[in-house]
Design a protein around this motif. Structure first.
Motif, mmCIF file in Angstrom:
data_model
loop_
_atom_site.group_PDB
_atom_site.id
_atom_site.type_symbol
_atom_site.label_atom_id
_atom_site.label_comp_id
_atom_site.label_asym_id
_atom_site.label_seq_id
_atom_site.Cartn_x
_atom_site.Cartn_y
_atom_site.Cartn_z
ATOM 1 N N ALA A 17 12.989 -12.867 -16.093
ATOM 2 C CA ALA A 17 12.416 -11.570 -15.742
ATOM 3 C C ALA A 17 10.907 -11.556 -15.987
ATOM 4 O O ALA A 17 10.136 -11.002 -15.184
ATOM 5 C CB ALA A 17 13.090 -10.465 -16.545
ATOM 6 N N GLY A 18 10.462 -12.209 -17.082
ATOM 7 C CA GLY A 18 9.030 -12.279 -17.367
ATOM 8 C C GLY A 18 8.282 -13.058 -16.298
ATOM 9 O O GLY A 18 7.197 -12.660 -15.856
ATOM 10 N N VAL A 19 8.881 -14.188 -15.872
ATOM 11 C CA VAL A 19 8.241 -14.986 -14.817
ATOM 12 C C VAL A 19 8.170 -14.199 -13.521
ATOM 13 O O VAL A 19 7.149 -14.188 -12.819
ATOM 14 C CB VAL A 19 9.015 -16.314 -14.630
ATOM 15 C CG1 VAL A 19 8.501 -17.049 -13.402
ATOM 16 C CG2 VAL A 19 8.854 -17.190 -15.856
ATOM 17 N N LEU A 190 9.006 -21.376 -9.538
ATOM 18 C CA LEU A 190 9.210 -21.430 -10.984
ATOM 19 C C LEU A 190 10.361 -20.519 -11.406
ATOM 20 O O LEU A 190 11.203 -20.897 -12.237
ATOM 21 C CB LEU A 190 7.921 -21.020 -11.694
ATOM 22 C CG LEU A 190 7.932 -21.080 -13.231
ATOM 23 C CD1 LEU A 190 8.216 -22.501 -13.692
ATOM 24 C CD2 LEU A 190 6.604 -20.594 -13.789
ATOM 25 N N ALA A 191 10.415 -19.326 -10.828
ATOM 26 C CA ALA A 191 11.505 -18.402 -11.161
ATOM 27 C C ALA A 191 12.855 -18.981 -10.755
ATOM 28 O O ALA A 191 13.846 -18.880 -11.489
ATOM 29 C CB ALA A 191 11.271 -17.057 -10.480
ATOM 30 N N ILE A 192 12.903 -19.611 -9.569
ATOM 31 C CA ILE A 192 14.156 -20.219 -9.111
ATOM 32 C C ILE A 192 14.572 -21.354 -10.032
ATOM 33 O O ILE A 192 15.748 -21.492 -10.406
ATOM 34 C CB ILE A 192 14.008 -20.708 -7.655
ATOM 35 C CG1 ILE A 192 13.877 -19.509 -6.711
ATOM 36 C CG2 ILE A 192 15.196 -21.575 -7.246
ATOM 37 C CD1 ILE A 192 13.511 -19.886 -5.295
ATOM 38 N N LEU A 193 13.587 -22.193 -10.427
ATOM 39 C CA LEU A 193 13.898 -23.313 -11.326
ATOM 40 C C LEU A 193 14.416 -22.814 -12.676
ATOM 41 O O LEU A 193 15.389 -23.352 -13.228
ATOM 42 C CB LEU A 193 12.655 -24.186 -11.522
ATOM 43 C CG LEU A 193 12.193 -24.988 -10.299
ATOM 44 C CD1 LEU A 193 10.889 -25.720 -10.593
ATOM 45 C CD2 LEU A 193 13.283 -25.981 -9.868
ATOM 46 N N ILE A 194 13.768 -21.782 -13.206
ATOM 47 C CA ILE A 194 14.222 -21.225 -14.491
ATOM 48 C C ILE A 194 15.619 -20.636 -14.348
ATOM 49 O O ILE A 194 16.486 -20.813 -15.220
ATOM 50 C CB ILE A 194 13.229 -20.167 -14.989
ATOM 51 C CG1 ILE A 194 11.906 -20.829 -15.384
ATOM 52 C CG2 ILE A 194 13.801 -19.385 -16.163
ATOM 53 C CD1 ILE A 194 10.821 -19.854 -15.780
ATOM 54 N N LEU A 196 17.930 -21.516 -12.169
ATOM 55 C CA LEU A 196 18.889 -22.629 -12.042
ATOM 56 C C LEU A 196 19.144 -23.288 -13.390
ATOM 57 O O LEU A 196 20.284 -23.633 -13.735
ATOM 58 C CB LEU A 196 18.367 -23.654 -11.026
ATOM 59 C CG LEU A 196 18.335 -23.194 -9.553
ATOM 60 C CD1 LEU A 196 17.686 -24.260 -8.682
ATOM 61 C CD2 LEU A 196 19.756 -22.886 -9.061
ATOM 62 N N TRP A 197 18.052 -23.477 -14.162
ATOM 63 C CA TRP A 197 18.214 -24.082 -15.491
ATOM 64 C C TRP A 197 19.072 -23.200 -16.385
ATOM 65 O O TRP A 197 19.953 -23.671 -17.097
ATOM 66 C CB TRP A 197 16.839 -24.289 -16.110
ATOM 67 C CG TRP A 197 16.892 -24.733 -17.543
ATOM 68 C CD1 TRP A 197 17.104 -25.990 -18.014
ATOM 69 C CD2 TRP A 197 16.740 -23.889 -18.691
ATOM 70 N NE1 TRP A 197 17.100 -25.982 -19.390
ATOM 71 C CE2 TRP A 197 16.885 -24.719 -19.832
ATOM 72 C CE3 TRP A 197 16.515 -22.529 -18.864
ATOM 73 C CZ2 TRP A 197 16.795 -24.212 -21.114
ATOM 74 C CZ3 TRP A 197 16.414 -22.033 -20.147
ATOM 75 C CH2 TRP A 197 16.554 -22.875 -21.251
ATOM 76 N N LEU A 198 18.790 -21.897 -16.304
ATOM 77 C CA LEU A 198 19.570 -20.960 -17.107
ATOM 78 C C LEU A 198 21.037 -20.964 -16.680
ATOM 79 O O LEU A 198 21.943 -20.961 -17.518
ATOM 80 C CB LEU A 198 18.981 -19.560 -16.961
ATOM 81 C CG LEU A 198 19.700 -18.418 -17.694
ATOM 82 C CD1 LEU A 198 19.671 -18.663 -19.192
ATOM 83 C CD2 LEU A 198 19.065 -17.084 -17.355
ATOM 84 N N PHE A 199 21.275 -20.987 -15.375
ATOM 85 C CA PHE A 199 22.647 -21.025 -14.876
ATOM 86 C C PHE A 199 23.364 -22.287 -15.359
ATOM 87 O O PHE A 199 24.531 -22.251 -15.763
ATOM 88 C CB PHE A 199 22.636 -20.962 -13.350
ATOM 89 C CG PHE A 199 24.000 -21.076 -12.729
ATOM 90 C CD1 PHE A 199 24.875 -19.999 -12.733
ATOM 91 C CD2 PHE A 199 24.419 -22.270 -12.153
ATOM 92 C CE1 PHE A 199 26.134 -20.104 -12.173
ATOM 93 C CE2 PHE A 199 25.673 -22.386 -11.594
ATOM 94 C CZ PHE A 199 26.542 -21.308 -11.603
ATOM 95 N N GLN A 200 22.633 -23.415 -15.327
ATOM 96 C CA GLN A 200 23.227 -24.678 -15.783
ATOM 97 C C GLN A 200 23.566 -24.614 -17.275
ATOM 98 O O GLN A 200 24.651 -25.036 -17.701
ATOM 99 C CB GLN A 200 22.264 -25.829 -15.503
ATOM 100 C CG GLN A 200 22.819 -27.218 -15.869
ATOM 101 C CD GLN A 200 21.809 -28.317 -15.633
ATOM 102 O OE1 GLN A 200 20.614 -28.055 -15.607
ATOM 103 N NE2 GLN A 200 22.278 -29.532 -15.463
ATOM 104 N N LYS A 201 22.625 -24.072 -18.067
ATOM 105 C CA LYS A 201 22.877 -23.966 -19.503
ATOM 106 C C LYS A 201 24.059 -23.054 -19.789
ATOM 107 O O LYS A 201 24.924 -23.362 -20.611
ATOM 108 C CB LYS A 201 21.626 -23.437 -20.203
ATOM 109 C CG LYS A 201 20.453 -24.392 -20.200
ATOM 110 C CD LYS A 201 20.700 -25.621 -21.058
ATOM 111 C CE LYS A 201 20.692 -25.253 -22.519
ATOM 112 N NZ LYS A 201 20.878 -26.431 -23.387
ATOM 113 N N ILE A 202 24.097 -21.914 -19.092
ATOM 114 C CA ILE A 202 25.195 -20.970 -19.306
ATOM 115 C C ILE A 202 26.513 -21.597 -18.893
ATOM 116 O O ILE A 202 27.535 -21.453 -19.587
ATOM 117 C CB ILE A 202 24.931 -19.666 -18.530
ATOM 118 C CG1 ILE A 202 23.726 -18.935 -19.130
ATOM 119 C CG2 ILE A 202 26.157 -18.766 -18.548
ATOM 120 C CD1 ILE A 202 23.303 -17.721 -18.336
ATOM 121 N N SER A 203 26.510 -22.316 -17.773
ATOM 122 C CA SER A 203 27.744 -22.969 -17.318
ATOM 123 C C SER A 203 28.225 -23.979 -18.343
ATOM 124 O O SER A 203 29.420 -24.067 -18.657
ATOM 125 C CB SER A 203 27.499 -23.649 -15.971
ATOM 126 O OG SER A 203 27.129 -22.713 -14.979
#
Length: 504
Positions: A17-19, A190-194, A196-203
């Protein structure tokens, strides 16, 4: 410090959200600057356009005046006044457009003065009442040309300055035209990458938690089964099965507990086996006592009776007293033996459950142990129980006997009452005898403890001990309420469902 899943999700969404917020701000600022530069470029073009139009109208007015002077054709003068008005409005528009540029404002003022001078010269040439020579006219025309050149020069300087501003503003416009899409694309990427990274971590976290939950459920299921086995062992031990064992070889706390319980059940099995042997020995001892020990006592009693019967006239009063003391000792000894047998057999004989009308039982005990001089008063209704009749009969028998034995007047009143509680009945057996001092309230329930002289035949000190032991077997209690001179009340509880019935 390891963060939990919820914290990670909240932190990741906060970063994303910040990005996105920074992206929006950067895009807004870039687009706003681009719009500002675009307006500035448009402003510069308008200044140049208005300056060119103003200069063109001045030239047009001058050419019309010249045409009129050469041809005397008045048609040249038809748009002269219109041009003059348009030139005035043009100066007003330029003044508004160059109000933020001090240099251009000074030039515009100079240009206005030159144009005013130019129109004064033209008005002189157009004045029909003028009295000038051709040389004067030529002078005015030359002055007009010089003025026009000055106006053109000022126009060129204004145009050059605006073109310089235009070049700078075009440069800034190009910069922001380049930066704006790059900023938007970079921020969005950058927002998309973050994300995706967040989705991967949560998964990964969710998958790990699901795996951990499955492992915990498996462990919980296995632990529950093992605990159930331990509970079953405990229940079997409670029911008297001491040979049960647990087959649990795990090297953990439950495995160690299972091993300890197996050792415990083995120890209990060995102990209760030894106890059974001791009970058999005690039964044998009771049999020997009741038959082999009581037979000599009866023989001695018979001999004493023979002496009294056959040597009645030869016995002195002192001898008669000795024989009486001997008979008392022998009677007390027989009572002690019978009391010990009764005490030893409590809890070792099978209880027979039957329906007992307590009031009828009390009346039967009264007929057996209460002499006619005593009055039995039943103060409340007594219940109907399913219990071991003999045990309850022994309690009332000993309490009634106690009230009779220790009464100081030889006659009195025994009162029986009952109150009902949730799981038990509370019976009270009270008398109007001499009472018992508080310091003896606990002592009287100990075996062989009596408040009378030990030489008194009736006092063996076992009766209340038998009552206490019977009540202990039934998980019940007894207490005494008494003061010297105010009688004695024994209050005992009796379960609505006996221990034997619960076991069944």
């Amino acid at each position: 410090m390891r963060l939990n899943l919820n914290t990670k999700i909240l932190l990741g969404f906060a970063v994303a959200a910040g990005v996105l917020l920074l992206t929006a701000i950067a895009s807004f600022l870039s687009i706003r600057e681009l719009a500002v530069q675009t307006r500035q470029v448009e402003h510069t073009y308008r200044v140049i356009q208005e300056t060119e139009q103003l200069t063109s109208r001045v030239r047009e007015a001058e050419s019309r005046v010249r045409g009129y002077l050469l041809t005397a054709d008045t048609s040249y003068l038809q748009s002269y006044d219109v041009s003059q008005q348009e030139i005035g409005r043009g100066f007003e528009r330029l003044a508004s457009l160059t109000g933020d540029n001090a240099g251009q404002t000074v030039r515009l003022d100079s240009m206005r003065q030159l144009v005013d001078q130019k129109f004064r010269n033209m008005r002189l040439l157009l004045d029909p009442n003028r009295s000038v020579t051709s040389s004067s006219t030529q002078t005015i025309l030359d002055t007009g040309r010089q003025t026009m050149r000055a106006i053109t020069s000022l126009f060129e300087r204004m145009k050059a300055d605006e073109l310089k501003l235009l070049a700078e503003r075009n440069r800034l416009q190009n910069v922001f035209e380049t930066i704006t899409p790059i900023t938007i694309i970079t921020s969005a990427t950058l927002a998309i990458l973050i994300t995706l990274w967040l989705f991967q971590k949560i998964s990964r976290e969710i998958a790990a938690n699901e795996k951990l939950q499955q492992e915990l459920e498996s462990i919980h299921h296995a632990t529950t089964q093992r605990i159930q086995i331990i509970e079953n062992l405990a229940n079997q031990v409670v029911q008297g099965d001491y040979k049960v064992k647990i087959k649990d070889k795990e090297k953990d706390s439950l495995g160690n507990l299972a091993t300890s319980l197996n050792r415990m059940t083995q120890t209990l099995d060995d102990t209760f086996g030894a106890l059974q042997n001791r009970n058999r020995e005690l039964d044998q001892f009771a049999y020997v006592t009741s038959h082999d020990l009581k037979a000599p006592l009866r023989g001695v009693m018979t001999v004493v009776k023979w002496i009294e019967d056959e040597l009645t006239n030869e016995l002195s009063e002192q001898m008669r007293q000795y024989l009486g003391m001997m008979k008392g000792r022998l009677t007390r000894l027989e009572d002690l033996i019978n009391g010990l047998l009764a005490y030893a057999r409590i809890g070792r004989t099978e209880q027979k459950l039957e329906q007992v009308q307590v009031q009828q039982l009390v009346e039967e005990v009264r007929d057996m142990v209460v002499p006619p001089d005593f009055h039995l008063h039943i103060a409340t209704a007594l219940p109907l129980l399913v219990t071991d009749r003999l045990s309850l009969q022994q309690i009332f028998t000993n309490l009634f006997s106690n009230a009779v034995k220790y009464h100081h007047r030889g006659q009195g009143t025994i009162t029986v009452s009952c109150t009902e509680a949730k799981k038990e009945y509370e019976f009270t057996v009270a008398d109007d005898g001499p009472g018992i001092a508080p310091e003896y309230h606990e002592k009287i329930f100990l075996i062989f403890q009596t408040l009378r002289d030990r030489n008194t035949a009736e006092s063996t000190g076992i009766g209340l001990s038998i009552v206490k032991k019977i009540l202990d077997e039934q998980k019940s209690s007894i207490r005494v309420s008494s003061e010297p001179g105010h009688g004695t009340a024994f209050i005992f509880t009796w379960p609505k469902v006996s221990v034997t019935e619960k076991a069944i």
